[in-house]
Design a protein around this motif. Structure first.
Motif, PDB file in Angstrom:
ATOM      1  N   ALA A  53       0.679  -1.204   0.162  1.00  0.00           N
ATOM      2  CA  ALA A  53      -0.128   0.004   0.017  1.00  0.00           C
ATOM      3  C   ALA A  53       0.852   1.020  -0.070  1.00  0.00           C
ATOM      4  CB  ALA A  53      -0.735  -0.028   1.053  1.00  0.00           C
ATOM      5  N   GLN A  54       0.404   2.239  -0.730  1.00  0.00           N
ATOM      6  CA  GLN A  54       1.100   3.608  -0.881  1.00  0.00           C
ATOM      7  C   GLN A  54       0.105   4.432  -0.916  1.00  0.00           C
ATOM      8  OE1 GLN A  54       3.492   3.090  -4.716  1.00  0.00           O
ATOM      9  NE2 GLN A  54       5.211   3.957  -3.442  1.00  0.00           N
ATOM     10  N   GLN A  55       0.308   5.620  -0.238  1.00  0.00           N
ATOM     11  CA  GLN A  55      -0.613   6.739  -0.220  1.00  0.00           C
ATOM     12  C   GLN A  55       0.326   7.930  -0.402  1.00  0.00           C
ATOM     13  OE1 GLN A  55      -4.192   6.594   1.931  1.00  0.00           O
ATOM     14  NE2 GLN A  55      -4.045   8.953   2.532  1.00  0.00           N
ATOM     15  N   ILE A  56      -0.243   8.956  -1.171  1.00  0.00           N
ATOM     16  CA  ILE A  56       0.089  10.222  -1.513  1.00  0.00           C
ATOM     17  C   ILE A  56      -0.610  11.243  -1.173  1.00  0.00           C
ATOM     18  CG2 ILE A  56       1.306  11.793  -3.132  1.00  0.00           C
ATOM     19  CD1 ILE A  56       2.018   9.515  -4.850  1.00  0.00           C
ATOM     20  N   ASN A  57      -0.289  12.244  -0.201  1.00  0.00           N
ATOM     21  CA  ASN A  57      -1.355  13.454   0.214  1.00  0.00           C
ATOM     22  C   ASN A  57      -0.710  14.618  -0.411  1.00  0.00           C
ATOM     23  OD1 ASN A  57      -2.506  11.525   1.588  1.00  0.00           O
ATOM     24  ND2 ASN A  57      -1.580  11.932   3.714  1.00  0.00           N
ATOM     25  N   VAL A  58      -1.688  15.329  -1.324  1.00  0.00           N
ATOM     26  CA  VAL A  58      -1.129  16.505  -2.070  1.00  0.00           C
ATOM     27  C   VAL A  58      -2.007  17.613  -1.290  1.00  0.00           C
ATOM     28  CG1 VAL A  58      -0.837  17.672  -4.171  1.00  0.00           C
ATOM     29  CG2 VAL A  58      -0.406  14.912  -3.878  1.00  0.00           C
ATOM     30  N   GLN A  59      -1.329  18.733  -1.292  1.00  0.00           N
ATOM     31  CA  GLN A  59      -2.177  20.141  -1.124  1.00  0.00           C
ATOM     32  C   GLN A  59      -1.548  21.020  -1.881  1.00  0.00           C
ATOM     33  OE1 GLN A  59      -1.385  22.540   2.808  1.00  0.00           O
ATOM     34  NE2 GLN A  59      -3.512  22.043   3.152  1.00  0.00           N
ATOM     35  N   PHE A  60      -2.787  21.798  -2.524  1.00  0.00           N
ATOM     36  CA  PHE A  60      -2.415  22.975  -3.134  1.00  0.00           C
ATOM     37  C   PHE A  60      -2.853  24.246  -2.364  1.00  0.00           C
ATOM     38  CE2 PHE A  60      -2.652  19.857  -6.544  1.00  0.00           C
ATOM     39  CZ  PHE A  60      -1.441  19.974  -7.385  1.00  0.00           C
ATOM     40  N   ASN A  62      -2.897  28.776  -2.188  1.00  0.00           N
ATOM     41  CA  ASN A  62      -2.834  29.970  -3.179  1.00  0.00           C
ATOM     42  C   ASN A  62      -1.215  30.458  -3.354  1.00  0.00           C
ATOM     43  OD1 ASN A  62      -5.533  30.298  -3.350  1.00  0.00           O
ATOM     44  ND2 ASN A  62      -5.504  31.597  -1.584  1.00  0.00           N
ATOM     45  N   THR A  63      -0.226  29.715  -2.744  1.00  0.00           N
ATOM     46  CA  THR A  63       1.136  30.147  -2.683  1.00  0.00           C
ATOM     47  C   THR A  63       1.701  28.980  -3.187  1.00  0.00           C
ATOM     48  OG1 THR A  63       1.536  29.699  -0.352  1.00  0.00           O
ATOM     49  CG2 THR A  63       0.743  31.936  -1.181  1.00  0.00           C
ATOM     50  N   GLY A  64       1.308  27.823  -3.570  1.00  0.00           N
ATOM     51  CA  GLY A  64       2.005  26.712  -3.859  1.00  0.00           C
ATOM     52  C   GLY A  64       1.417  25.237  -3.625  1.00  0.00           C
ATOM     53  N   GLY A  65       2.338  24.470  -3.232  1.00  0.00           N
ATOM     54  CA  GLY A  65       1.891  23.101  -2.982  1.00  0.00           C
ATOM     55  C   GLY A  65       2.809  22.244  -2.200  1.00  0.00           C
ATOM     56  N   SER A  66       2.362  21.340  -1.586  1.00  0.00           N
ATOM     57  CA  SER A  66       3.470  20.370  -0.731  1.00  0.00           C
ATOM     58  C   SER A  66       2.769  19.192  -0.804  1.00  0.00           C
ATOM     59  CB  SER A  66       3.420  20.902   0.746  1.00  0.00           C
ATOM     60  OG  SER A  66       2.073  20.826   1.405  1.00  0.00           O
ATOM     61  N   TRP A  67       3.432  17.798  -0.337  1.00  0.00           N
ATOM     62  CA  TRP A  67       3.042  16.687  -0.556  1.00  0.00           C
ATOM     63  C   TRP A  67       3.691  15.820   0.390  1.00  0.00           C
ATOM     64  CZ3 TRP A  67       6.127  12.313  -2.070  1.00  0.00           C
ATOM     65  CH2 TRP A  67       7.370  12.730  -2.513  1.00  0.00           C
ATOM     66  N   THR A  68       3.209  14.522   0.835  1.00  0.00           N
ATOM     67  CA  THR A  68       3.563  13.737   1.825  1.00  0.00           C
ATOM     68  C   THR A  68       3.304  12.232   1.339  1.00  0.00           C
ATOM     69  OG1 THR A  68       1.999  13.672   3.192  1.00  0.00           O
ATOM     70  CG2 THR A  68       3.817  15.192   3.930  1.00  0.00           C
ATOM     71  N   SER A  69       4.088  11.177   1.793  1.00  0.00           N
ATOM     72  CA  SER A  69       3.855   9.926   1.278  1.00  0.00           C
ATOM     73  C   SER A  69       3.886   8.707   2.333  1.00  0.00           C
ATOM     74  CB  SER A  69       4.657   9.477  -0.030  1.00  0.00           C
ATOM     75  OG  SER A  69       6.092   9.451   0.599  1.00  0.00           O
ATOM     76  N   PHE A  70       3.223   7.906   2.220  1.00  0.00           N
ATOM     77  CA  PHE A  70       3.150   6.767   3.122  1.00  0.00           C
ATOM     78  C   PHE A  70       3.187   5.213   2.626  1.00  0.00           C
ATOM     79  CE2 PHE A  70       0.887  10.448   4.588  1.00  0.00           C
ATOM     80  CZ  PHE A  70       1.407  10.709   5.962  1.00  0.00           C
ATOM     81  N   LYS A  71       3.655   4.650   3.347  1.00  0.00           N
ATOM     82  CA  LYS A  71       3.675   3.016   2.668  1.00  0.00           C
ATOM     83  C   LYS A  71       3.668   1.968   3.630  1.00  0.00           C
ATOM     84  CE  LYS A  71       8.954   3.138   2.496  1.00  0.00           C
ATOM     85  NZ  LYS A  71      10.227   3.046   1.611  1.00  0.00           N
ATOM     86  N   ASN A  72       3.082   0.837   3.233  1.00  0.00           N
ATOM     87  CA  ASN A  72       3.172  -0.174   4.413  1.00  0.00           C
ATOM     88  C   ASN A  72       2.910  -1.672   3.563  1.00  0.00           C
ATOM     89  OD1 ASN A  72       2.776  -1.674   6.765  1.00  0.00           O
ATOM     90  ND2 ASN A  72       0.698  -0.780   6.982  1.00  0.00           N
TER      91      ASN A  72
END
Length: 211
Positions: A53-60, A62-72
């Motif tokens: 299992a993999q999960q990517i969390n993305v946030q956009f 007004n000033t840009g974006g960021s992301w994190t990921s998890f795995k199991n």
């Protein structure tokens, strides 16, 4: 206003039990493995009913974006049926998660005007009971490229082995998961031997507007 996306990539064995593609215990015993015994399920990544299992969390914002990921990695259960005593012993082990990787590849889009992100998600995870690739080079393999757009479009393309099952879901702003890609090996005549290289399911592509 911030926009949040969660993308899940999960592999699982739909059968309740499968026989080992290489019987490394013969003649003493016959080896089988516990399957996940399920169909497609948007919420099963929160349980142990998966192989990877993999999960990517993305946030956009007004000033840009960021992301994190998890795995199991799911626990592997092996059944050893003794040909002499006609009894079965159960063994459990867990493969390493080192073969699950996520890389963001669009370095040119990292500025404050970014409205999309591109990720390469790779999997090469073996069976902990068959660690020697010279015996059976049968890792679960996939390589998916994901495109995540602030306007709500999610696209996937790539390749994977013909076994086990694959499911990719995404949600926007906690609005519930929607399927992006589903593959059941039983619908395509595939089995454990489809784990052998090369990846035999190619040209995977789908795109959905989820916002």
């Amino acid at each position: 206003m911030a926009v949040n996306f969660n993308i899940r990539l999960v592999t699982f064995i739909p059968h309740d039990k499968v026989y080992s593609p290489v019987q490394y215990g013969l003649p003493a015993y016959v080896v089988s493995f516990k399957g996940d015994n399920r169909g497609f399920d948007k919420n099963t990544a929160n349980t142990e009913n998966f192989r990877t299992a993999q999960q990517i969390n993305v946030q956009f914002t007004n000033t840009g974006g960021s992301w994190t990921s998890f795995k199991n990695i799911g626990t592997t259960t092996a059944y050893h049926f003794n040909n002499t005593t006609l009894t079965t012993t159960t063994h459990t082990a867990k493969a390493s998660d080192a073969g699950l990787t996520v890389t963001r590849t669009d370095a040119s889009l990292r500025g404050s005007s970014s409205d999309n992100m591109k990720f390469v998600c790779s999997c090469s995870v073996g069976n902990p009971f068959i660690p020697n690739p010279d015996v059976f080079n049968g890792n679960i393999d996939y390589e998916f490229t994901l495109y995540v757009y602030k306007n709500g479009i999610i696209s996937i393309q790539g390749s994977h082995d013909g076994f086990p099952a694959y499911e990719v879901y995404t949600e926007a702003n906690s609005g519930g998961y929607q399927n992006i890609y589903l593959f059941d090996p039983r619908d395509h005549g595939k089995n454990q031997l489809s784990l052998l290289p090369p990846m035999d399911i190619t040209g995977v592509y789908n795109s959905r507007q989820i916002l």
